[in-house]
Design an enzyme around this catalytic site. Structure first.
Site, PDB file in Angstrom:
ATOM      1  CG  ASN A  27      18.049  68.250 107.071  1.00  0.00           C
ATOM      2  OD1 ASN A  27      19.235  67.942 107.145  1.00  0.00           O
ATOM      3  ND2 ASN A  27      17.162  67.939 108.002  1.00  0.00           N
ATOM      4  CD1 TRP A  28      21.076  68.060 101.030  1.00  0.00           C
ATOM      5  CD2 TRP A  28      23.318  68.089 100.931  1.00  0.00           C
ATOM      6  NE1 TRP A  28      21.433  68.853  99.963  1.00  0.00           N
ATOM      7  CE2 TRP A  28      22.811  68.887  99.881  1.00  0.00           C
ATOM      8  CE3 TRP A  28      24.701  67.972 101.054  1.00  0.00           C
ATOM      9  CZ2 TRP A  28      23.642  69.553  98.980  1.00  0.00           C
ATOM     10  CZ3 TRP A  28      25.533  68.628 100.166  1.00  0.00           C
ATOM     11  CH2 TRP A  28      25.006  69.410  99.132  1.00  0.00           C
ATOM     12  CE  LYS A  29      15.958  64.689 107.242  1.00  0.00           C
ATOM     13  NZ  LYS A  29      14.713  64.000 107.584  1.00  0.00           N
ATOM     14  CG  HIS A  43      15.523  67.941 112.201  1.00  0.00           C
ATOM     15  ND1 HIS A  43      15.151  66.624 112.330  1.00  0.00           N
ATOM     16  CD2 HIS A  43      15.142  68.329 110.960  1.00  0.00           C
ATOM     17  CE1 HIS A  43      14.572  66.235 111.207  1.00  0.00           C
ATOM     18  NE2 HIS A  43      14.554  67.251 110.360  1.00  0.00           N
ATOM     19  CD  GLU A  83      15.427  63.141 111.004  1.00  0.00           C
ATOM     20  OE1 GLU A  83      16.538  63.579 110.642  1.00  0.00           O
ATOM     21  OE2 GLU A  83      14.495  62.917 110.194  1.00  0.00           O
ATOM     22  CD  GLU A 124      11.289  69.828 109.243  1.00  0.00           C
ATOM     23  OE1 GLU A 124      11.455  69.615 108.041  1.00  0.00           O
ATOM     24  OE2 GLU A 124      12.098  69.483 110.109  1.00  0.00           O
ATOM     25  N   GLY A 153       9.869  62.117 106.163  1.00  0.00           N
ATOM     26  CA  GLY A 153      10.418  60.887 105.595  1.00  0.00           C
ATOM     27  C   GLY A 153       9.385  59.780 105.419  1.00  0.00           C
ATOM     28  CB  SER A 160       6.696  63.941 102.726  1.00  0.00           C
ATOM     29  OG  SER A 160       7.146  62.897 103.568  1.00  0.00           O
ATOM     30  N   GLY A 172      13.934  67.353 103.073  1.00  0.00           N
ATOM     31  CA  GLY A 172      14.883  66.288 103.386  1.00  0.00           C
ATOM     32  C   GLY A 172      15.157  65.434 102.158  1.00  0.00           C
ATOM     33  N   GLY A 173      14.469  64.298 102.075  1.00  0.00           N
ATOM     34  CA  GLY A 173      14.728  63.319 101.012  1.00  0.00           C
ATOM     35  C   GLY A 173      14.815  63.919  99.620  1.00  0.00           C
TER      36      GLY A 173
END
Ligand code: PGA
Length: 251
Positions: A9-11, A95, A97, A167, A173, A212, A233-234
């Site tokens: 997930n590149w956000k 998600h 966010e 999640e 993150g 993470s 993600g990251g």
């Protein structure tokens, strides 16, 4: 036997140049991984470019969101047919966010989830508790409410051929990861919740862990019986890390 899935997930990250570089590295790095499906979820604006770069590769595409509407006065939204035009396979729904910053309620997420399926895409329903909910010992209650929103509106069949991502919000993150045992207990709970309605659907559904995930913790997480891969993600922005995570899923 469930095939592992690792989705990046590149956000809200990347430039055209960095996206091109990342995709080329991923194509070279995951080509030999046989038993894992690898997906990337770029920002919408890069989907056409990523789609053409991925032509002929085994990496598939996902979107980070999708409108439940087909067309019309919905400024800023992207529909299922638009995603179909570029061969997008998966769509992240609910998600944390989007729940926290864009008013995505359980009901809205459930309606989107079904719209995603209607357009032939595979929804990845994201669920998970916040830190406060975690500390109050309400993890299962929150996850149950988020899953039941889909079950109550659309029945267990809606989960057939779908994916769930657990999640924990406190792990996204933050560098804090749920321990493999903590994550497994929630994944087991989620599968059990679906199994109460339909055991076959429950045994087929892929349940990903997110929060993470990195190369250093991926293998321990993925070796748990109910963890079928990861939503990353990251670490998905770093080709070497992401490839190592995909390798860890190939067990
Ligand atoms: P993270 O994000 O891997 O950076 O924690 C996961 C996600 O939000 O899907």
């Amino acid at each position: 036997m469930r095939q592992p899935l690792v989705a990046g997930n590149w956000k809200l990250n990347g430039t055209l140049a960095s996206v091109r570089e990342l995709v080329e590295s991923l194509k070279a790095g995951v080509g030999a991984i046989e038993n894992v499906e690898v997906a990337v979820c770029p920002p919408f604006v890069y989907i056409p470019e990523v789609s053409s770069l991925l032509a002929g590769s085994k990496i598939v595409m996902g979107s980070q969101n999708m409108s439940r509407h087909l067309a019309g006065a919905y400024t800023g939204e992207v529909s299922g047919p638009m995603l179909n035009d570029f061969g997008v396979k998966y769509a992240l729904i609910g998600h944390s966010e989007r729940r926290a910053s864009y008013g995505e309620t359980d009901e809205k997420a459930a309606r989107k989830f079904v719209a995603v399926k209607e357009h032939g895409l595979v929804p990845i329903l994201c669920v998970g508790e916040t830190l406060v909910e975690h500390e109050r010992g309400n993890t299962f209650g929150v996850v149950k409410r988020q899953i039941d929103a889909v079950l109550d509106f659309f029945g267990v069949e809606a989960f057939d051929g779908a994916v769930i991502a657990y999640e924990p919000v406190w792990a996204i993150g933050t560098g804090k990861t749920a321990t493999p045992e903590q994550a497994q207990s929630v994944h087991e709970y989620i599968r059990g919740r679906i199994a109460r309605c339909d055991e076959e659907i429950a045994s087929r559904i892929q349940i990903l862990y997110g929060g993470s995930v990195k190369a250093a913790n991926a293998e321990a997480l993925f070796s748990q019986p109910d963890i079928d891969g990861g939503l990353v993600g990251g670490a998905s922005l770093d080709a070497d890390e992401f490839i190592a995570i995909c390798v860890a899923a190939n067990q």
